[in-house]
Design an enzyme around this catalytic site. Structure first.
Site, PDB file in Angstrom:
ATOM      1  N   GLY A   1      63.638 134.840  68.597  1.00  0.00           N
ATOM      2  CA  GLY A   1      62.194 134.610  68.507  1.00  0.00           C
ATOM      3  C   GLY A   1      61.630 135.161  67.203  1.00  0.00           C
ATOM      4  O   GLY A   1      61.995 136.249  66.786  1.00  0.00           O
TER       5      GLY A   1
ATOM      6  N   ARG B   1      68.161 129.476  67.824  1.00  0.00           N
ATOM      7  CA  ARG B   1      69.033 130.054  68.848  1.00  0.00           C
ATOM      8  C   ARG B   1      70.287 129.193  68.859  1.00  0.00           C
ATOM      9  O   ARG B   1      70.211 127.980  68.661  1.00  0.00           O
ATOM     10  CB  ARG B   1      68.333 130.044  70.212  1.00  0.00           C
ATOM     11  CG  ARG B   1      67.161 131.026  70.232  1.00  0.00           C
ATOM     12  CD  ARG B   1      66.768 131.407  71.649  1.00  0.00           C
ATOM     13  NE  ARG B   1      66.011 132.662  71.645  1.00  0.00           N
ATOM     14  CZ  ARG B   1      64.685 132.744  71.616  1.00  0.00           C
ATOM     15  NH1 ARG B   1      63.957 131.651  71.580  1.00  0.00           N
ATOM     16  NH2 ARG B   1      64.080 133.920  71.624  1.00  0.00           N
TER      17      ARG B   1
ATOM     18  N   GLY C   1      66.082 140.213  67.589  1.00  0.00           N
ATOM     19  CA  GLY C   1      66.028 141.031  68.791  1.00  0.00           C
ATOM     20  C   GLY C   1      67.417 141.377  69.305  1.00  0.00           C
ATOM     21  O   GLY C   1      68.404 141.255  68.566  1.00  0.00           O
ATOM     22  N   ASP C   2      67.483 141.775  70.576  1.00  0.00           N
ATOM     23  CA  ASP C   2      68.765 142.278  71.084  1.00  0.00           C
ATOM     24  C   ASP C   2      69.860 141.215  71.098  1.00  0.00           C
ATOM     25  O   ASP C   2      71.022 141.520  70.827  1.00  0.00           O
ATOM     26  CB  ASP C   2      68.595 142.952  72.461  1.00  0.00           C
ATOM     27  CG  ASP C   2      67.967 142.032  73.481  1.00  0.00           C
ATOM     28  OD1 ASP C   2      67.501 140.936  73.091  1.00  0.00           O
ATOM     29  OD2 ASP C   2      67.939 142.396  74.663  1.00  0.00           O
TER      30      ASP C   2
ATOM     31  N   THR D   1      60.799 141.735  66.670  1.00  0.00           N
ATOM     32  CA  THR D   1      60.389 141.039  67.891  1.00  0.00           C
ATOM     33  C   THR D   1      59.030 141.587  68.311  1.00  0.00           C
ATOM     34  O   THR D   1      58.786 142.788  68.185  1.00  0.00           O
ATOM     35  CB  THR D   1      61.398 141.232  69.043  1.00  0.00           C
ATOM     36  OG1 THR D   1      60.751 140.883  70.281  1.00  0.00           O
ATOM     37  CG2 THR D   1      61.896 142.655  69.168  1.00  0.00           C
TER      38      THR D   1
ATOM     39  N   ASP E   1      58.067 141.940  71.215  1.00  0.00           N
ATOM     40  CA  ASP E   1      58.167 142.538  72.552  1.00  0.00           C
ATOM     41  C   ASP E   1      58.306 144.064  72.569  1.00  0.00           C
ATOM     42  O   ASP E   1      58.075 144.686  73.595  1.00  0.00           O
ATOM     43  CB  ASP E   1      59.357 141.939  73.309  1.00  0.00           C
ATOM     44  CG  ASP E   1      59.283 140.425  73.399  1.00  0.00           C
ATOM     45  OD1 ASP E   1      58.153 139.895  73.398  1.00  0.00           O
ATOM     46  OD2 ASP E   1      60.338 139.769  73.452  1.00  0.00           O
TER      47      ASP E   1
ATOM     48  N   ASP F   1      60.952 145.764  72.689  1.00  0.00           N
ATOM     49  CA  ASP F   1      61.854 146.024  73.819  1.00  0.00           C
ATOM     50  C   ASP F   1      63.222 146.549  73.385  1.00  0.00           C
ATOM     51  O   ASP F   1      64.200 146.383  74.097  1.00  0.00           O
ATOM     52  CB  ASP F   1      62.032 144.738  74.644  1.00  0.00           C
ATOM     53  CG  ASP F   1      62.598 143.585  73.826  1.00  0.00           C
ATOM     54  OD1 ASP F   1      62.679 143.705  72.588  1.00  0.00           O
ATOM     55  OD2 ASP F   1      62.959 142.559  74.427  1.00  0.00           O
TER      56      ASP F   1
ATOM     57  N   ARG G   1      36.248 139.028  77.480  1.00  0.00           N
ATOM     58  CA  ARG G   1      35.352 140.042  78.036  1.00  0.00           C
ATOM     59  C   ARG G   1      33.890 139.572  77.976  1.00  0.00           C
ATOM     60  O   ARG G   1      33.128 139.783  78.918  1.00  0.00           O
ATOM     61  CB  ARG G   1      35.519 141.328  77.230  1.00  0.00           C
ATOM     62  CG  ARG G   1      34.772 142.503  77.741  1.00  0.00           C
ATOM     63  CD  ARG G   1      34.949 143.634  76.762  1.00  0.00           C
ATOM     64  NE  ARG G   1      36.159 144.405  77.007  1.00  0.00           N
ATOM     65  CZ  ARG G   1      36.252 145.335  77.954  1.00  0.00           C
ATOM     66  NH1 ARG G   1      35.230 145.586  78.731  1.00  0.00           N
ATOM     67  NH2 ARG G   1      37.360 146.008  78.114  1.00  0.00           N
TER      68      ARG G   1
ATOM     69  N   ARG H   1      58.544 139.370  77.423  1.00  0.00           N
ATOM     70  CA  ARG H   1      59.792 139.138  78.185  1.00  0.00           C
ATOM     71  C   ARG H   1      59.908 140.162  79.309  1.00  0.00           C
ATOM     72  O   ARG H   1      58.983 140.299  80.087  1.00  0.00           O
ATOM     73  CB  ARG H   1      61.001 139.162  77.245  1.00  0.00           C
ATOM     74  CG  ARG H   1      60.976 137.961  76.279  1.00  0.00           C
ATOM     75  CD  ARG H   1      62.356 137.480  75.945  1.00  0.00           C
ATOM     76  NE  ARG H   1      63.070 138.447  75.125  1.00  0.00           N
ATOM     77  CZ  ARG H   1      64.199 138.181  74.506  1.00  0.00           C
ATOM     78  NH1 ARG H   1      64.746 136.994  74.614  1.00  0.00           N
ATOM     79  NH2 ARG H   1      64.795 139.094  73.771  1.00  0.00           N
TER      80      ARG H   1
ATOM     81  N   LYS I   1      30.093 147.169  88.336  1.00  0.00           N
ATOM     82  CA  LYS I   1      30.797 146.663  87.143  1.00  0.00           C
ATOM     83  C   LYS I   1      30.570 145.165  86.996  1.00  0.00           C
ATOM     84  O   LYS I   1      30.595 144.420  87.973  1.00  0.00           O
ATOM     85  CB  LYS I   1      32.306 146.933  87.269  1.00  0.00           C
ATOM     86  CG  LYS I   1      32.693 148.298  86.809  1.00  0.00           C
ATOM     87  CD  LYS I   1      34.146 148.342  86.414  1.00  0.00           C
ATOM     88  CE  LYS I   1      34.321 147.717  85.052  1.00  0.00           C
ATOM     89  NZ  LYS I   1      35.504 148.179  84.346  1.00  0.00           N
TER      90      LYS I   1
ATOM     91  N   ARG J   1      52.550 135.077  68.806  1.00  0.00           N
ATOM     92  CA  ARG J   1      53.682 135.156  67.881  1.00  0.00           C
ATOM     93  C   ARG J   1      53.263 134.923  66.426  1.00  0.00           C
ATOM     94  O   ARG J   1      54.043 135.153  65.515  1.00  0.00           O
ATOM     95  CB  ARG J   1      54.706 134.079  68.228  1.00  0.00           C
ATOM     96  CG  ARG J   1      55.520 134.357  69.436  1.00  0.00           C
ATOM     97  CD  ARG J   1      56.893 134.880  69.025  1.00  0.00           C
ATOM     98  NE  ARG J   1      57.785 134.896  70.145  1.00  0.00           N
ATOM     99  CZ  ARG J   1      58.623 133.913  70.458  1.00  0.00           C
ATOM    100  NH1 ARG J   1      58.689 132.837  69.712  1.00  0.00           N
ATOM    101  NH2 ARG J   1      59.402 134.021  71.501  1.00  0.00           N
TER     102      ARG J   1
HETATM  103  P1  ADP Z   1      66.603 137.679  70.257  1.00  0.00           P
HETATM  104  O1  ADP Z   1      67.456 138.065  69.112  1.00  0.00           O
HETATM  105  O2  ADP Z   1      65.168 137.498  69.879  1.00  0.00           O
HETATM  106  O3  ADP Z   1      66.813 138.576  71.447  1.00  0.00           O
HETATM  107  P2  ADP Z   1      68.248 135.643  71.563  1.00  0.00           P
HETATM  108  O4  ADP Z   1      68.579 136.509  72.711  1.00  0.00           O
HETATM  109  O5  ADP Z   1      67.927 134.222  71.807  1.00  0.00           O
HETATM  110  O6  ADP Z   1      67.024 136.200  70.701  1.00  0.00           O
HETATM  111  O7  ADP Z   1      69.492 135.714  70.544  1.00  0.00           O
HETATM  112  C1  ADP Z   1      69.443 135.038  69.318  1.00  0.00           C
HETATM  113  C2  ADP Z   1      70.803 134.462  69.003  1.00  0.00           C
HETATM  114  O8  ADP Z   1      71.769 135.512  68.835  1.00  0.00           O
HETATM  115  C3  ADP Z   1      71.422 133.564  70.066  1.00  0.00           C
HETATM  116  O9  ADP Z   1      70.909 132.255  70.054  1.00  0.00           O
HETATM  117  C4  ADP Z   1      72.901 133.602  69.684  1.00  0.00           C
HETATM  118  O10 ADP Z   1      73.170 132.704  68.629  1.00  0.00           O
HETATM  119  C5  ADP Z   1      73.060 135.036  69.191  1.00  0.00           C
HETATM  120  N1  ADP Z   1      73.653 135.826  70.264  1.00  0.00           N
HETATM  121  C6  ADP Z   1      73.068 136.245  71.411  1.00  0.00           C
HETATM  122  N2  ADP Z   1      73.946 136.879  72.207  1.00  0.00           N
HETATM  123  C7  ADP Z   1      75.148 136.844  71.567  1.00  0.00           C
HETATM  124  C8  ADP Z   1      76.472 137.322  71.869  1.00  0.00           C
HETATM  125  N3  ADP Z   1      76.736 137.965  73.012  1.00  0.00           N
HETATM  126  N4  ADP Z   1      77.445 137.113  70.947  1.00  0.00           N
HETATM  127  C9  ADP Z   1      77.176 136.477  69.794  1.00  0.00           C
HETATM  128  N5  ADP Z   1      75.977 135.998  69.458  1.00  0.00           N
HETATM  129  C10 ADP Z   1      74.957 136.172  70.317  1.00  0.00           C
END
Ligand code: ADP
Length: 319
Positions: free
Chosen positions: A11, A72, A102-103, A125, A127, A129, A154, A171, A213, A252
Site C-alpha cells: 500500500g 502487489r 509494510g510488513d 504505511t 497504518d 502497524d 462534527r 487494517r 450533548k 492514503r
Molecule cells: P505491505 O508491504 O503494505 O504490508 P503486502 O502485504 O501486500 O503490503 O506486501 C507487499 C508485497 O510484498 C506482496 O505483494 C509480495 O510481493 C511481497 N511479499 C509479501 N509477503 C511475502 C513473502 N512471505 N515472501 C516474499 N514476498 C512477500
C-alpha cells in the site's frame, strides 16, 4: 557498494516520495549509483528498472503517492519469483536494495537478504502497524486527513443532533482510530486491540445525550468490522439516530505533513548509511526521536501493540 536499488511495495503512503528522494540524494552524495525499480517486486521480476539522477527526485518531496509506483505480487512470494528478481539485480549490477513498504514488503526483503542480496526496509504505511518504530511514514498525514474530515462531520452532527460513526483505515491496527479519536474528542473509539463492550458504548452515548450533548462521534477502526453494521446495531438497540461515514482512500492521499517529510528524509538517509556499512536484513525506525535499526525477522515476529495508557485516557476524557 557502488550501485543500489530502491523500490516501494504494498500500500502506498504519503511521504514515500520524500523517502525515495532521501535515498537517491544520500547515495549520490556518497558516489553510489541508484536504480529505481518500478511497481515494487513485480517490476523487479520484470526488469522494470531505471537509473535515477539527482534531478529524478526533484520537486517530489511534497507529493503523495510514489513516483516509482507500487504493486502487489503473488509470484514474488514464491522461490521462483524471488530467483527471477535476483536475476534482474545481477543483470543491472545492483548490490543492495532499499525497500519502502509494510510488513508484507519486509518479508520479501528478508527473503532476498537470505538469498544473498542485502536489503534494508523503511516502514512506509499509514497504518502504523510495524513494531520497532514509534511511527511509520504516512501515519501522520493520514491522521491529519482524518481529523480534517471529522471536524467537518462534527459541524453537521451538531446541526442535527445525531450520532456519527466514522470508519477509518488501519487494517488490523487501531492506531489511526485511537489517535484520531483522541485528537477529535470522540465519545467512543473502537479498535481491534481492545474489546469495547457494546452496552458500554450505548451507555456513554445516552449519558452524553442526557446531559445535553448536541452530537456524538464514534471512531471505528476498519479492523473491528463495518461501520454500517455497527450503526445498524445502534439504531436497532436504541432510539439514537445514526449516520455512517467511511473515509476510504482519501486517507492514503495528499501532500505529506512536515512530520512525515522529516521522518521519511531521516529514515531514507539512514537506510543508505546502513547499506554502506555492510548491514543487511535490517529495518530502520524511529524510537524516542532517535534513529534505530532492528533485525527484520525479529520485527516481523513481534505483534503490533497500541498505547494502552492513551486508550484509557481517551475513555476518561469522554465520560
Ligand atoms: P505491505 O508491504 O503494505 O504490508 P503486502 O502485504 O501486500 O503490503 O506486501 C507487499 C508485497 O510484498 C506482496 O505483494 C509480495 O510481493 C511481497 N511479499 C509479501 N509477503 C511475502 C513473502 N512471505 N515472501 C516474499 N514476498 C512477500
Amino acid at each position: 557498494m557502488k550501485r543500489i536499488g530502491v523500490l516501494t511495495s504494498g500500500g502506498d503512503a504519503p511521504g514515500m516520495n520524500a523517502a525515495i528522494r532521501a535515498v537517491v540524494r544520500k547515495a549520490i552524495y556518497h558516489d553510489i549509483e541508484v536504480y529505481g525499480i518500478k511497481y515494487g517486486y513485480q517490476g523487479l521480476m520484470e526488469g522494470n528498472i531505471e537509473k535515477m539522477e539527482i534531478g529524478s527526485v526533484g520537486d517530489i518531496i511534497h507529493r503523495g503517492g510514489t513516483i516509482i509506483y507500487s504493486a502487489r505480487s503473488e509470484e514474488f512470494k514464491t522461490d521462483a519469483g524471488q530467483e527471477k528478481g535476483i536475476e534482474q539485480l545481477k543483470k543491472f549490477g545492483i548490490e543492495g536494495l532499499i525497500i519502502i513498504g509494510g510488513d508484507g514488503s519486509f518479508r520479501g526483503a528478508q527473503k532476498l537478504t537470505e538469498k544473498g542480496y542485502p536489503c534494508i526496509g523503511i516502514p512506509g504505511t499509514i497504518d502504523n502497524d510495524i513494531a520497532g518504530t514509534d511511527f511509520t511514514i504516512g501515519f501522520d498525514t493520514a491522521l491529519n486527513t482524518i481529523i480534517e474530515a471529522i471536524d467537518k462531520v462534527r459541524d453537521t452532527a451538531t446541526s442535527h443532533k445525531r450520532t456519527y460513526i466514522i470508519e477509518v483505515m488501519g487494517r488490523d491496527a487501531g492506531d489511526l482510530a485511537l489517535w484520531a479519536g483522541l485528537a477529535d474528542g470522540a465519545e467512543s473509539i473502537l479498535i481491534p486491540e481492545v474489546k469495547d463492550e457494546f452496552d458500554e458504548v450505548i451507555e456513554r452515548l445516552k449519558r452524553g445525550h442526557e446531559r445535553g450533548k448536541k452530537h456524538s462521534i464514534i471512531v471505528l477502526a476498519e479492523g473491528v468490522g463495518s461501520g454500517f453494521d455497527y450503526g445498524k446495531r445502534i439504531e436497532e438497540t436504541s432510539d439514537l439516530e445514526t449516520r455512517v461515514t467511511v473515509l476510504g482512500y482519501i486517507q492514503r492521499g495528499g501532500s505529506p505533513t512536515a512530520s512525515d517529510r522529516v521522518l521519511a528524509s531521516r529514515l531514507g538517509g539512514y537506510a543508505v548509511d546502513l547499506l554502506r556499512k555492510g548491514e543487511a536484513g535490517r529495518m530502520v525506525g524511529i524510537q524516542n526521536n532517535k534513529l534505530v535499526n532492528h533485525d527484520i525477522l525479529e520485527i516481523l515476529a513481534q505483534p503490533h501493540t497500541i498505547d494502552k495508557d492513551m486508550y484509557q485516557l481517551s475513555k476518561e476524557l469522554s465520560i
